[in-house]
Design an enzyme around this catalytic site. Structure first.
Site, PDB file in Angstrom:
ATOM      1  N   LYS A  89       0.956 -10.182   3.540  1.00 42.37           N
ATOM      2  CA  LYS A  89       1.682 -10.097   4.347  1.00 42.37           C
ATOM      3  C   LYS A  89       2.933 -11.083   4.649  1.00 42.37           C
ATOM      4  O   LYS A  89       4.070 -10.730   4.912  1.00 42.37           O
ATOM      5  CB  LYS A  89       0.944 -10.235   5.836  1.00 42.37           C
ATOM      6  N   GLU A 102      -4.854 -10.583   1.826  1.00 45.99           N
ATOM      7  CA  GLU A 102      -4.134  -9.720   2.944  1.00 45.99           C
ATOM      8  C   GLU A 102      -3.219 -10.532   3.651  1.00 45.99           C
ATOM      9  O   GLU A 102      -1.885 -10.139   3.663  1.00 45.99           O
ATOM     10  CB  GLU A 102      -4.843  -8.727   3.514  1.00 45.99           C
ATOM     11  N   ARG A 114      11.634   4.254   2.736  1.00 48.35           N
ATOM     12  CA  ARG A 114      11.335   4.494   1.471  1.00 48.35           C
ATOM     13  C   ARG A 114      12.185   4.033   0.248  1.00 48.35           C
ATOM     14  O   ARG A 114      11.912   3.914  -1.005  1.00 48.35           O
ATOM     15  CB  ARG A 114      11.359   6.298   1.155  1.00 48.35           C
ATOM     16  N   GLU A 132       5.413 -10.778   1.824  1.00 46.44           N
ATOM     17  CA  GLU A 132       6.474  -9.346   1.901  1.00 46.44           C
ATOM     18  C   GLU A 132       7.209  -9.663   2.861  1.00 46.44           C
ATOM     19  O   GLU A 132       8.523  -9.292   2.710  1.00 46.44           O
ATOM     20  CB  GLU A 132       5.471  -8.428   2.165  1.00 46.44           C
ATOM     21  N   CYS A 137      12.750   6.316  -2.546  1.00 46.43           N
ATOM     22  CA  CYS A 137      13.613   7.432  -2.408  1.00 46.43           C
ATOM     23  C   CYS A 137      13.179   8.337  -1.290  1.00 46.43           C
ATOM     24  O   CYS A 137      11.971   8.841  -1.489  1.00 46.43           O
ATOM     25  CB  CYS A 137      14.183   8.267  -3.536  1.00 46.43           C
ATOM     26  N   HIS A 195     -10.229 -26.597  -7.547  1.00 49.58           N
ATOM     27  CA  HIS A 195      -9.887 -26.361  -8.983  1.00 49.58           C
ATOM     28  C   HIS A 195      -8.602 -26.255  -9.398  1.00 49.58           C
ATOM     29  O   HIS A 195      -8.258 -25.822 -10.408  1.00 49.58           O
ATOM     30  CB  HIS A 195     -10.888 -25.072  -9.459  1.00 49.58           C
ATOM     31  N   TRP A 245      15.874   3.960  -3.624  1.00 46.79           N
ATOM     32  CA  TRP A 245      15.554   2.719  -4.325  1.00 46.79           C
ATOM     33  C   TRP A 245      15.682   2.736  -5.702  1.00 46.79           C
ATOM     34  O   TRP A 245      15.018   3.307  -6.420  1.00 46.79           O
ATOM     35  CB  TRP A 245      13.713   2.584  -3.869  1.00 46.79           C
ATOM     36  N   ASN A 291      14.087  12.322  -6.347  1.00 41.95           N
ATOM     37  CA  ASN A 291      12.885  11.233  -6.298  1.00 41.95           C
ATOM     38  C   ASN A 291      12.140  11.430  -7.158  1.00 41.95           C
ATOM     39  O   ASN A 291      11.558  12.445  -7.440  1.00 41.95           O
ATOM     40  CB  ASN A 291      12.220  11.380  -4.868  1.00 41.95           C
ATOM     41  N   GLY A 292      11.965  10.138  -8.163  1.00 42.75           N
ATOM     42  CA  GLY A 292      11.331  10.246  -9.456  1.00 42.75           C
ATOM     43  C   GLY A 292      11.967   9.612 -10.479  1.00 42.75           C
ATOM     44  O   GLY A 292      12.811   9.093 -10.255  1.00 42.75           O
ATOM     45  N   LYS A 335       8.276   1.826   0.509  1.00 41.60           N
ATOM     46  CA  LYS A 335       6.896   1.927   1.323  1.00 41.60           C
ATOM     47  C   LYS A 335       6.028   2.568   0.172  1.00 41.60           C
ATOM     48  O   LYS A 335       4.812   2.372   0.234  1.00 41.60           O
ATOM     49  CB  LYS A 335       7.113   2.868   2.521  1.00 41.60           C
TER      50      LYS A 335
HETATM   51  C1  G6P Z   1       3.839  -0.491  -1.593  1.00 42.55           C
HETATM   52  C2  G6P Z   1       3.809  -0.776  -0.146  1.00 42.55           C
HETATM   53  C3  G6P Z   1       2.463  -1.521   0.506  1.00 42.55           C
HETATM   54  C4  G6P Z   1       1.299  -0.680   0.075  1.00 42.55           C
HETATM   55  C5  G6P Z   1       1.205  -0.243  -1.663  1.00 42.55           C
HETATM   56  C6  G6P Z   1       0.320   0.735  -1.647  1.00 42.55           C
HETATM   57  O1  G6P Z   1       4.014  -1.578  -2.509  1.00 42.55           O
HETATM   58  O2  G6P Z   1       5.083  -1.631   0.184  1.00 42.55           O
HETATM   59  O3  G6P Z   1       2.652  -1.841   1.470  1.00 42.55           O
HETATM   60  O4  G6P Z   1       0.290  -1.320   0.268  1.00 42.55           O
HETATM   61  O5  G6P Z   1       2.516   0.260  -1.734  1.00 42.55           O
HETATM   62  O6  G6P Z   1       0.911   1.879  -1.281  1.00 42.55           O
HETATM   63  P1  G6P Z   1      -0.291   3.129  -0.536  1.00 42.55           P
HETATM   64  O7  G6P Z   1       0.416   4.233  -0.083  1.00 42.55           O
HETATM   65  O8  G6P Z   1      -1.001   3.846  -2.032  1.00 42.55           O
HETATM   66  O9  G6P Z   1      -1.281   2.670   0.274  1.00 42.55           O
END
Ligand code: G6P
Length: 616
Positions: free
Chosen positions: A493, A489, A27, A496, A2, A512, A78, A104-105, A611
């Site tokens: 990626k 990672e 957001r 996502e 949000c 395994h 969101w 937001n929250g 995000k």
């Molecule tokens: C969300 C985002 C990720 C991010 C994670 C942690 O899931 O989509 O891209 O890595 O939060 O966020 P931060 O701001 O704590 O790094």
């Protein structure tokens, strides 16, 4: 999770609110809305416009609306409570339309509040937790919105950043925060004393001002065109000096790239040098923002790293860096698990919180848990003034600039650089890394921006290799040692942004279980750059080849042998294994990016994600 924007002033309300929401869309993007106080013929009215789906639906709705006024709020959602729908989207208004709010929250006790308000005759239109706030404001209204908000906040359990307006007070925007971010932007230059802004983050208001006030939890603020009044949690007025934001407007624009994600991938050479800048002097790392004494630093006997998502993978990489250089045990925890696992933390432990936003609810809770146990805490944070940076004993800022793409890229490389710097810093303070070794490490770090540039030049070659994922429904990423974290990672990626399932393993683990998955629709992505375990990884790749698997391998330039066992190879420049994560992760990001675009997906805003996750 949000985004909130608010404005009081004489600019076009439609423009300020909508443009602000565009910047905040990362957001949350399942619905959006604005409320404006329009004052035609001296008759104040709140006009609210909402639309479900991506923000442009709201844009279409308000395109031909004549919006006149000087005060308004906006929100991009969101969903947490209540499905994404017009009725659940914000702003929410009181039954007589006299008060409008955005939030937001999460209000955790919303059900009880809803029940008692319903008994009083309030009718709820939405399934949201937020709607209780607007009815509480209406029920308790004293004739002063800021005072009313201060009165009802103790009734709310949970987290909030909220902003409200009322037809009865057409010259004031009232806001509060607890656990969710909110900044006040001050009109500047010619517009000083003529306008003010609020936003979930500075990106939304950067085109108008770089002067912001960061609010603390439990503070309430009443904003007029020419005045900002802040009350602390004890209802005392307080003065907060503004901070100058150094991010430029360009960071909030795509700058000719098809997506923010691609632009951010390309910014990495600069981000690496910017994060190093000022923190390396001679053979030493200098971190001014760490408020720990020499004795406290010397006494550190164990390190915990707590983070989520991509930041967690930076933590996994950090474990290898710190343990190999400092020989101090490091435990890495997913933040949402950390405090529920009854962690063993002592006062000589250092807890490192890694977070791009500095606001992730679970990571913030991890910080508070660590502080409760008496441990020392350091944040590796990108967003200035964020909660974690303000509560930790020290912060290393990653100078990545604003990151808009939901999938984190440049913030990750910046976090890794910060971890190398922290390792150097602790190594010197604890006399566990010799000056010669520090000099070697710094020399390697300084090679990285150039190497990142070289990799980016191979973008089109890497893009051609995404055909390995044609028809794929799953994939397996392998690495070893420090590059296991990069395999994790890389797989994140891909998941996502391209929605292809991916799992990551230390390569020796493949046999395994996961080897059974290898097939035409489940290719292997292997990291086999020069390392102490190169031969082992190569054997694991051979095992996949022997079973007819489709393979793409990341290898060190000059490695001809690997081309005999791997269908596709991406070559990267040679560097000491310790620094290879930075070199190796960039091709992984490019691979995921072009796989997503080949499937015509919205890379910057992957489905279901947000995000910043400021709720648990
Ligand atoms: C969300 C985002 C990720 C991010 C994670 C942690 O899931 O989509 O891209 O890595 O939060 O966020 P931060 O701001 O704590 O790094």
């Amino acid at each position: 999770m949000c985004g909130i924007i608010g404005y009081i002033g004489d600019r076009s309300l439609k423009e300020v609110l909508y443009n602000g929401l565009v910047k905040l869309e990362y957001r949350g993007y399942d619905s959006a809305g604005i409320s404006v106080l329009s004052s035609e013929q001296n008759d104040n009215k709140i006009a609210t416009f909402k639309a479900t789906g991506k923000l442009h639906h709201l844009g279409e709705k308000i395109k031909n609306e004549k919006i006149i006024g000087h005060l308004g709020i906006g929100h991009t959602r969101w969903a947490t409570h209540g499905v994404p729908s017009t009725v659940n989207s914000h702003p929410h208004n009181s039954s007589d339309n006299s008060i409008s709010i955005v939030h937001n929250g999460i209000i955790e006790n919303h059900a009880e509040l809803r029940a008692s308000l319903t008994q009083k005759g309030y009718k709820f239109l939405s399934a949201t937790d937020t709607e209780v706030i607007v009815h509480l404001l209406d029920d308790n209204y004293t004739g002063d919105l800021a005072e009313t908000l201060r009165k009802i906040l103790p009734l709310l359990e949970g987290t909030y950043a909220l902003a409200c307006i009322s037809v009865k007070e057409p010259d004031v925007l009232v806001c509060a925060r607890k656990g969710s971010p909110l900044v006040v932007g001050l009109g500047k230059g010619e517009n000083e004393n003529k306008e003010n802004f609020i936003a979930s983050d500075v990106s939304a208001i950067l085109e108008y001002t770089d002067q912001v006030i960061f609010l603390d939890d439990n503070e309430v603020v009443a904003i007029k065109k020419d005045q900002v009044k802040v009350w602390d949690e004890n209802h005392n007025l307080k003065t907060i000096a503004p901070t100058t934001i150094e991010w430029t407007l360009e960071t909030a624009e795509k700058g000719g790239y098809a997506h923010f994600t691609l632009k951010e991938i390309h910014e990495q050479p600069k981000v690496i040098s910017d994060t190093l800048k000022g923190k390396i002097k001679g053979n030493s790392a200098v971190i001014d923002e760490i408020n720990l004494s020499q004795e406290e630093l010397e006494n550190i006997s164990k390190i915990h790293i707590v983070a989520c998502g991509t930041s967690y993978h930076a933590g996994l990489t950090g474990k290898y860096i710190i343990e190999s250089e400092l020989r101090i045990p490091v435990e890495v925890d997913v933040a949402s698990e950390f405090r529920y696992n009854n962690p063993i933390i002592s006062s000589t432990d250092l807890v490192i919180l890694i977070s791009q936003s500095g606001e992730t609810a679970d990571t913030l809770a991890g910080l508070r848990e660590a502080k409760k146990a008496g441990a020392k805490t350091i944040g590796i944070i990108n967003v200035m003034g964020s909660n974690i940076s303000r509560e930790a004993d020290g912060t290393i800022y990653t100078n990545a600039g604003l990151e808009v793409g939901v999938a984190s890229t440049k913030a990750f490389t910046a976090q890794l650089i910060a971890l190398y710097i922290l390792t150097l810093f602790l190594g010197e303070k604890k006399a566990s890394i010799s000056e010669e070794r520090r000099a070697y490490m710094i020399e390697n770090l300084q090679k990285l921006p150039k190497m990142a540039e070289e990799i980016l030049k191979m973008e089109s070659t890497i893009a051609e290799k995404v055909s390995i994922f044609d028809g794929a429904i799953s994939s397996i990423f392998i690495g070893r040692n420090i590059n296991t974290a990069i395999a994790c990672e890389g797989s994140l990626k891909l998941k996502e942004i391209s929605y292809i399932h991916a799992e990551a393993y230390p390569s020796g683990e493949l046999k395994h279980g996961s080897l059974a998955l290898i097939s035409d629709v489940c290719p292997l992505v292997a990291i086999a750059t020069k390392s102490s375990t190169y031969d082992k990884v190569k054997s694991n790749i051979e095992e996949v080849k022997a079973r007819g698997g489709k393979i793409i391998t990341l290898a060190t330039v000059g490695d001809k042998e690997i081309a005999n066992i791997s269908g596709e190879v991406i070559y990267v420049p040679e560097i000491d294994e310790l620094f290879s994560p930075i070199v190796n992760v960039i091709p992984m990001q490019i691979l995921a990016y072009y796989t997503a675009t080949s499937r015509d997906l919205d890379v910057d805003k992957p489905r279901n994600l947000a995000k910043s996750v400021t709720v648990e």
